[in-house]
Design an enzyme around this catalytic site. Structure first.
Site, PDB file in Angstrom:
ATOM      1  N   ASP A 179       0.869  -1.376   0.257  1.00  0.00           N
ATOM      2  CA  ASP A 179       0.535   0.141   0.017  1.00  0.00           C
ATOM      3  C   ASP A 179       0.984   1.282  -0.178  1.00  0.00           C
ATOM      4  OD1 ASP A 179       0.535  -0.382   2.845  1.00  0.00           O
ATOM      5  OD2 ASP A 179      -0.593   0.817   3.363  1.00  0.00           O
ATOM      6  N   GLU A 206      -0.022  -0.905   5.346  1.00  0.00           N
ATOM      7  CA  GLU A 206       1.624  -0.590   6.699  1.00  0.00           C
ATOM      8  C   GLU A 206       0.833   0.629   6.514  1.00  0.00           C
ATOM      9  OE1 GLU A 206       5.140   0.759   7.363  1.00  0.00           O
ATOM     10  OE2 GLU A 206       4.216   1.337   5.835  1.00  0.00           O
TER      11      GLU A 206
END
Length: 366
Positions: free
Chosen positions: A80, A138
């Site tokens: 991400d 994350e």
């Protein structure tokens, strides 16, 4: 969410060069919470790799060799990014005479993910067993972290003797990481008409002592296992106010404490309560730091193999999750961490290729 470029719809070809794979990953929008399309592409690209056992958990992909080697290493990276701001699709540019990959996530950390994907596909018989992990969420609060989810629900997938996080380190090795604690301080007052302010108590004004303490704070530098970690303590948000003619009765101040890995999150919280005793204090988010773990023989072997000198990691990374499991872990990946999340995020092509060569040599040589 911006529309994905046409290149994002094509399957990943892991036979391409690592810089081109990196660019393809940048082309696929994967802001936290929107990782599914990229996870689908990664899963499809590895589906034909007979030397890998493939597991999908939500938008996390785990690929493992099962060669019966005496040592297993875990190599992980998050897929991400922070929000896009006109920097997708990726581009190959020349900056100061150097070829770079420009675009959101190029540094944090799609170039590192590309290195891992290429090696996972090509290293059929590495000298150690390898668990490759690409995970989601994350860049947001710890409760959503994909690696943390795996640790809770599938801890056997994280088992290993050593771990490498492909976080950006400019091709150097960064050991451990600072912990991070976010707390919300609340000041209370009494509402009144602003024309008769003396009849009320201004909650926003009551935050002034906390702001003064923060402005005067001098970050400590603390040595942990031979590495010097610089701490940080800062206001990151403030809120309050009722109307333009009302003395506010409630105000909040959000404070972020980046603490050295010589202390636990509980100890960091106690420090904040000592520093701000007159305020209501609520912990909004907390993640433990990680000691370097560089005294482990396998960590020393890794340093020699990639020809790097260890430095401290100031930002928090998921090495802390491996540390909590008793697995020594380091950060190693392409990209200048000071450019992470920047709108001109970019990573030198040569650095991506260097990290691929270094990791390949280590995994082949054992």
């Amino acid at each position: 969410m911006p529309d994905a470029p046409a290149s994002a719809l094509r399957p990943l070809d892991l036979g391409e060069g690592v810089v081109e794979i990196s660019r393809r990953l940048v082309d696929v929008p994967s802001v936290s919470g929107d990782e599914a399309s990229l996870a689908d592409l990664i899963e499809a690209a590895l589906a034909g790799a007979e030397h890998l056992e493939l597991v999908r958990d939500g938008d996390a992909i785990v690929a493992r060799t099962g060669l019966g080697r005496p040592v297993r290493v875990v190599i992980a990276g998050h897929i991400d990014t922070v929000p896009i701001n006109g920097n997708v699709p990726g581009e190959i540019r020349t900056v100061d005479g150097e070829e770079v990959l420009w675009g959101r996530g190029s540094v944090d950390m799609k170039a590192g993910v590309a290195v891992q994907l290429k090696l996972a596909a090509e290293l059929v018989a590495p000298a150690v067993d390898v668990t490759w992990i690409w995970y989601d969420h994350e860049e947001v609060e710890a409760s959503k972290n994909g690696l943390a989810r795996l640790a809770r629900t599938r801890p056997e997938l994280l088992a290993g003797d050593f771990a490498v996080l492909g976080e950006p380190t400019a091709g150097e090795v960064e050991g451990g990481c600072n912990g991070t604690l976010r707390v919300v301080l609340t000041a209370r007052g009494r509402r009144a008409h602003s024309a008769r302010a003396w009849m009320g108590e201004n909650a926003i004004h009551a935050l002034a002592p906390a702001l003064e303490r923060l402005a005067a704070y001098e970050p400590a530098t603390i040595e942990v296992d031979g590495l010097a970690y610089r701490e940080g303590l800062n206001a990151v948000a403030i809120g309050g106010g009722v109307a333009g003619n009302v003395i506010p009765d409630l105000a909040t101040l959000t404070v972020n404490y980046r603490f050295a890995p010589d202390k636990t999150a509980a100890e960091a919280e106690a420090r904040m309560r000592e520093l701000f005793p007159e305020y209501e204090l609520v912990v909004d988010d907390a993640s433990e730091g990680a000691r370097p773990g560089l005294d482990a023989p396998i960590a020393q072997e890794f340093l020699r193999a990639v020809d790097a000198v260890a430095r401290p990691k100031y930002g928090w990374t998921d090495v802390a999750r491996f540390s909590a499991l008793g697995i020594p872990a380091v950060n190693f990946g392409p990209g200048d961490p000071s450019l992470a999340h920047a709108d001109d995020e970019r990573v030198p092509s040569a650095q991506i290729e260097h990290c691929e060569r270094a990791l390949r040599a280590w995994l082949i040589g054992g």
